[in-house]
Design a protein around this motif. Structure first.
Motif, PDB file in Angstrom:
ATOM      1  N   LYS A  67      -6.219  -3.651   6.471  1.00 54.35           N
ATOM      2  CA  LYS A  67      -7.395  -2.864   6.104  1.00 54.35           C
ATOM      3  C   LYS A  67      -8.505  -3.762   5.578  1.00 54.35           C
ATOM      4  O   LYS A  67      -8.228  -4.666   4.788  1.00 54.35           O
ATOM      5  N   HIS A 118       1.875   8.066   5.084  1.00 54.48           N
ATOM      6  CA  HIS A 118       1.024   9.237   5.350  1.00 54.48           C
ATOM      7  C   HIS A 118       1.629  10.103   6.461  1.00 54.48           C
ATOM      8  O   HIS A 118       1.631  11.318   6.375  1.00 54.48           O
ATOM      9  N   HIS A 160      -1.400   2.342  -5.133  1.00 58.22           N
ATOM     10  CA  HIS A 160      -1.163   3.736  -5.530  1.00 58.22           C
ATOM     11  C   HIS A 160       0.230   4.093  -5.046  1.00 58.22           C
ATOM     12  O   HIS A 160       0.817   3.347  -4.249  1.00 58.22           O
ATOM     13  N   ASP A 208       0.840  -1.194   0.000  1.00 54.90           N
ATOM     14  CA  ASP A 208       0.000   0.000   0.000  1.00 54.90           C
ATOM     15  C   ASP A 208       0.885   1.258   0.000  1.00 54.90           C
ATOM     16  O   ASP A 208       1.654   1.468   0.936  1.00 54.90           O
ATOM     17  N   GLN A 209       0.766   2.077  -1.049  1.00 60.44           N
ATOM     18  CA  GLN A 209       1.531   3.332  -1.193  1.00 60.44           C
ATOM     19  C   GLN A 209       2.994   3.095  -1.591  1.00 60.44           C
ATOM     20  O   GLN A 209       3.830   3.964  -1.378  1.00 60.44           O
ATOM     21  N   HIS A 269      -1.984  10.912  -1.197  1.00 60.35           N
ATOM     22  CA  HIS A 269      -2.011  10.401  -2.567  1.00 60.35           C
ATOM     23  C   HIS A 269      -3.434  10.568  -3.050  1.00 60.35           C
ATOM     24  O   HIS A 269      -4.288  11.045  -2.297  1.00 60.35           O
ATOM     25  N   ASP A 304       1.380   2.259   4.043  1.00 59.30           N
ATOM     26  CA  ASP A 304       0.538   3.433   3.777  1.00 59.30           C
ATOM     27  C   ASP A 304       0.458   4.332   5.011  1.00 59.30           C
ATOM     28  O   ASP A 304       0.613   5.552   4.909  1.00 59.30           O
TER      29      ASP A 304
END
Ligand SMILES: [Zn+2]
Length: 559
Positions: free
Chosen positions: A171, A319, A363, A45-46, A500, A315
């Motif tokens: 998640k 963040h 992403h 993630d990310q 993002h 992620d």
């Protein structure tokens, strides 16, 4: 003459030997209609692809380096759509579609009929409940909003319902969407530290999952201190640890190492959710990946099974601290070690020639805009700490009020402005004219990088650039009336740290590596899309393409 003949014969022998050597060793035993025992999707993630090269010197041999050194890397891989968030991204991987087709236009989006936002995995009015969760857990969760099938769904039907797909993640959406409609999904409940599911899938957790939860690994991890894996002075690829651009753990004064988890639990009342922004959440997920393979006997039967592992500590850390941070660097050094151990396990249990692995992301992510601004890079005239998207939304509302006498903007979500159709009709206004008007006004705002009307997206086809990415993000029944994207390097939410979601390269460019099974070593600079993964894997599984597939098999490496 004799000499020449002698050398010609030697040359011919070398040629034959060379030809024998380069013939794929397993081509005779692996006719094209065979398939791997297990497909493993590692979805970070990310994850930006530049991390692989940025931290290369500090990786060990068996993890990310092994993927690159033995697998096939697409160096020019992108998402096609501009709403680069987790829900749309995960759906793109295994449906082979974009939000315009699979229907997931954000992590949540405004629904006119309900006059509220729904979550991407919210199964409205389904009555589903959490399984293995706390009693008050909001369990109305399923992949129902995803309109098309996944690779796993097609495999399930293709094998007479014998194939299994399991999706796991911290998640809910990271587990639910890759598992498709016919697989099973398990995700982390931050309040208890247990992995749970919903009654959409089952009424009781399987025994192996209950046993996994009973191991109480999160409690053990919460006694740790997160310090750097290597001496911090060796992390020269990242900026200084103490800097003004990063968020902090609640209860800490600075964004610096070490992070004493036991202290934050005892003194600041933190629970198992504290692990979410530490690498240990993904260490836990690799433990669960092995438990799922063993518990479900994945890859042991007559047909291919699939395990989707969505690693989302990356992620939360991204963040809070951003791509230039020592925390992100430390995360990837640890991920590398977790992966190496997992690959060792797959080697021992299956042999990597029987496992097809792909690594990708849902992403990318942006450097902290304030940091870039201090470097002299333009960041959309942004007021830091203030939501640029919020500013656009209120400016458009004011404009409607002044121009039409009423603010009939219902929502600005996922770069979509939703206008009140009833108001437009009741006042005899023309929908297309209003869309154009709002678009023209939006373009006058400093924070805005571009805009396009729903009318243009309904009636034209775009092949390159942001308008093409807007087209792929635009679902005719679910999207708004005007799509507005922000300037490059502009932070939409204004909550500190970074984010993002845009269509710019830092958000759309992701890693894409295939490894194991029949995959040769190599790399390609050809443009590849995340929506090509599904059809590529489908070819290896000899299954129909998912119902909404728009991708093409990546055949650069296919034998
Ligand atoms: Zn995110």
């Amino acid at each position: 003459m004799k000499r020449l003949t002698f050398f010609s014969i030697i040359g011919l022998l070398f040629l034959i030997l060379y030809a024998c050597d380069t013939t794929p060793q397993n081509s005779a035993q692996k006719p094209h209609y065979e398939s791997p025992d297990l497909v493993v999707g590692l979805i970070v993630d990310q994850m930006r692809p530049d991390y692989i090269y940025r931290y290369w010197d500090k990786f060990e041999e068996g993890g990310l380096k092994r993927l690159v050194n033995e697998g096939y890397t697409f160096r020019n891989a992108y998402f096609r759509h501009l709403q680069t968030s987790t829900g749309p991204g995960h759906a793109a991987q295994l449906t082979g579609a974009t939000p315009s087709v699979h229907g997931l236009i954000g992590n949540s989006w405004y629904v006119r009929e309900l006059d509220r936002n729904i979550n991407v995995i919210e199964d409205v009015d389904s009555g589903h409940q959490g399984v293995g969760s706390q009693p008050d857990y909001p369990g109305e969760k399923s992949p129902a909003n995803m309109l098309t099938t996944t690779v796993g769904d097609e495999l399930f039907m293709h094998t007479g319902e014998r194939s299994k797909t399991v999706g796991i993640s911290r998640k809910d959406r990271g587990a639910i969407l890759p598992a498709g409609h016919t697989g099973n999904a398990y995700w982390y409940e931050g309040s208890t530290g247990n992995f749970i599911t919903s009654t959409f899938y089952m009424d009781q957790l399987p025994g192996w999952m209950q046993e996994f939860n009973d191991r109480n690994l999160p409690q053990e991890y919460l006694t740790r201190t997160w310090d750097t894996l290597l001496p911090i002075e060796e992390y020269v690829e990242s900026r200084a640890d103490d800097n003004p651009y990063e968020g902090t753990f609640p209860g800490m004064d600075s964004p610096t190492f070490p992070v004493d988890l036991a202290y934050l639990v005892e003194e600041h009342g933190q629970g198992p959710g504290l692990l979410n922004a530490t690498p240990f959440a993904d260490e836990l997920l690799f433990e669960l990946a092995v438990a799922a393979i063993e518990g479900e006997e994945l890859g042991r039967g007559d047909v291919t099974d699939m395990l989707m592992v969505a690693l989302s500590a990356a992620d939360a850390i991204g963040h809070r601290f951003g791509p230039a941070s020592k925390q992100v660097q430390d995360y990837y050094l640890r991920l590398d070690r977790y992966m190496a151990e997992f690959f060792d396990y797959l080697d021992r249990e299956f042999g990597m020639e029987n496992v097809l692995i792909f690594l990708t992301a849902d992403h990318g992510g942006a450097y902290v805009p304030e940091y870039m601004s201090d470097l002299g890079i333009p960041t959309g005239h942004q007021e830091f700490g203030v939501s640029a998207a919020g500013q656009v939304s209120s400016a458009v509302g004011d404009y409607l009020e002044e121009t039409y006498g009423e603010n009939f903007l219902l929502a600005f979500s996922n770069q979509n402005l939703f206008l009140d159709h009833d108001y437009i009709d009741a006042n005899g206004l023309d929908h297309v004219a209003v869309q154009k008007d709002v678009k023209r006004f939006a373009l006058s705002l400093d924070q805005v990088g571009g805009a396009i009307t729903a009318d243009a997206l309904n009636n034209q086809e775009f092949t390159i650039g942001m308008r093409a990415r807007a087209m792929h993000a635009f679902h005719q029944k679910r999207s708004g009336d005007v799509i507005v994207w922000l300037q490059p390097q502009t932070h939409g939410s204004g909550t500190g740290g970074t984010g993002h979601g845009s269509g710019w390269a830092y958000d759309t460019k992701i890693p894409l590596i295939f490894f194991g099974y029949d995959i040769p070593h190599g790399q390609s600079g050809h443009k590849a899309y995340v929506s090509d993964i599904a059809s590529t894997v489908s070819v290896y599984l000899n299954t129909p393409f998912p119902s909404g597939n728009i991708g093409n098999p990546l055949n650069d490496f296919m034998k």
